[in-house]
Design a protein around this motif. Structure first.
Motif, PDB file in Angstrom:
ATOM      1  N   LEU A  45       0.933  -1.057   0.260  1.00 46.12           N
ATOM      2  CA  LEU A  45       0.009   0.141   0.212  1.00 46.12           C
ATOM      3  C   LEU A  45       0.931   1.401   0.253  1.00 46.12           C
ATOM      4  N   LYS A  46       1.579   1.098   0.439  1.00 49.73           N
ATOM      5  CA  LYS A  46       2.705   2.697   0.929  1.00 49.73           C
ATOM      6  C   LYS A  46       3.450   2.710  -0.465  1.00 49.73           C
ATOM      7  N   VAL A  47       3.810   1.201  -1.245  1.00 52.16           N
ATOM      8  CA  VAL A  47       4.175   1.041  -2.606  1.00 52.16           C
ATOM      9  C   VAL A  47       4.002   1.937  -3.390  1.00 52.16           C
ATOM     10  N   TRP A  48       1.925   1.564  -3.583  1.00 49.75           N
ATOM     11  CA  TRP A  48       0.923   2.419  -4.078  1.00 49.75           C
ATOM     12  C   TRP A  48       1.458   3.601  -3.957  1.00 49.75           C
ATOM     13  N   PHE A  49       1.542   4.246  -3.259  1.00 52.97           N
ATOM     14  CA  PHE A  49       1.596   5.765  -3.089  1.00 52.97           C
ATOM     15  C   PHE A  49       2.731   6.486  -2.768  1.00 52.97           C
ATOM     16  N   SER A  50       3.957   6.207  -3.314  1.00 48.61           N
ATOM     17  CA  SER A  50       5.387   6.059  -2.959  1.00 48.61           C
ATOM     18  C   SER A  50       6.121   7.710  -3.684  1.00 48.61           C
ATOM     19  N   ASP A  51       4.127   7.667  -4.863  1.00 51.27           N
ATOM     20  CA  ASP A  51       4.582   9.234  -5.336  1.00 51.27           C
ATOM     21  C   ASP A  51       4.287  10.916  -4.345  1.00 51.27           C
ATOM     22  N   HIS A  52       3.652  10.124  -3.633  1.00 47.26           N
ATOM     23  CA  HIS A  52       3.148  11.243  -2.102  1.00 47.26           C
ATOM     24  C   HIS A  52       4.968  11.104  -1.279  1.00 47.26           C
ATOM     25  N   GLY A  53       5.685  10.473  -1.276  1.00 47.81           N
ATOM     26  CA  GLY A  53       7.166  10.451  -0.635  1.00 47.81           C
ATOM     27  C   GLY A  53       8.024  10.279  -0.470  1.00 47.81           C
ATOM     28  N   THR A  54       9.123  10.182  -0.267  1.00 50.15           N
ATOM     29  CA  THR A  54      10.344   9.856  -1.233  1.00 50.15           C
ATOM     30  C   THR A  54      10.959   8.580  -1.456  1.00 50.15           C
ATOM     31  N   LYS A  55      12.066   8.804  -1.886  1.00 55.02           N
ATOM     32  CA  LYS A  55      12.602   7.787  -2.718  1.00 55.02           C
ATOM     33  C   LYS A  55      12.862   6.616  -1.837  1.00 55.02           C
ATOM     34  N   ALA A  56      13.492   6.996  -0.774  1.00 49.32           N
ATOM     35  CA  ALA A  56      14.001   6.578   0.512  1.00 49.32           C
ATOM     36  C   ALA A  56      12.439   5.319   1.560  1.00 49.32           C
ATOM     37  N   ASP A  57      11.660   6.228   1.270  1.00 47.35           N
ATOM     38  CA  ASP A  57      10.629   5.794   1.697  1.00 47.35           C
ATOM     39  C   ASP A  57      10.292   4.431   1.454  1.00 47.35           C
ATOM     40  N   ALA A  58      10.027   4.088   0.183  1.00 43.82           N
ATOM     41  CA  ALA A  58       9.880   3.270  -1.204  1.00 43.82           C
ATOM     42  C   ALA A  58      10.604   2.494  -0.560  1.00 43.82           C
TER      43      ALA A  58
END
Length: 207
Positions: A104-117
């Motif tokens: 789910l977090k990868v799905w919305f990763s465009d709203h976070g950082t590359k490091a988060d993904a």
């Protein structure tokens, strides 16, 4: 899903365990968490209610025992319980339902950082490796003829194959996805899908 008896799939899973052998409520809960909980997870509070429900319907019997100074209740399946279990098994069950927070977090990763993904993908890979340790222990034990329920090796093999392959799928996907994310710009919102990978995914849908 509930049956005409008012029993749920969890009720029948407990009934199935009682068909293997008698258990105390504590033992049933441990066994659920150790085995069935990997593909039918339920809160312990709910598990403690189920054996009493089965007794009330005549599908199980309860016997009070003493273990040292601590009393316990042991549950065993009845003939009516075995008949109810066989009736439930006669109808095909529902398919799997996937809950996967890291995905789910990868799905919305465009709203976070590359490091988060990358962190979510690394956590998914670590989860798969940790889960597979139990697969490895069980597989080696059954292979050596020393499984905890060796007489049920044929059935446990089928479930074990699924759990092992599922862990492998998650691990391989996490590694593949990490390699792609590594190529992303610092702003994930600016990432572009690789055409060759997209084509390969489309081709796999024709399995």
């Amino acid at each position: 899903m509930s049956s005409a008896r008012g029993l749920t799939t969890t009720s029948y899973s407990i009934l199935g365990l009682l068909a293997v052998q008698p258990w105390s409520t504590y033992e049933l809960t441990r066994q659920m968490n150790r085995s069935l909980g990997r593909f039918w997870p339920r809160a312990e509070s709910k598990l403690y209610e189920e054996p009493k429900k089965l007794v009330a319907q005549g599908l199980a019997v309860a016997t009070a025992e003493g273990v040292g100074r601590r009393p316990r209740t042991v549950y065993a399946i009845t003939d009516a319980g075995r008949a109810a279990l066989a009736e439930w098994l006669h109808a095909p069950g529902a398919g799997p339902v996937l809950e996967f927070e890291q995905l789910l977090k990868v799905w919305f990763s465009d709203h976070g950082t590359k490091a988060d993904a990358l962190a979510s993908l690394a956590a998914a890979r670590a989860w798969a490796a940790e889960q597979n340790e139990e697969n490895r222990r069980a597989a080696r034990a059954y292979e050596a003829g020393q499984g905890p329920f060796q007489h049920r090796a044929a059935q446990n093999m089928l479930a074990g194959a699924f759990l092992t392959d599922f862990c492998l799928l998650v691990a391989r996907w996490a590694e593949w996805a990490s390699a792609h994310v590594e190529q992303w710009p610092d702003d994930p919102g600016q990432a572009v899908a690789d055409p060759a990978s997209m084509a390969a995914i489309a081709e796999r849908t024709d399995w």
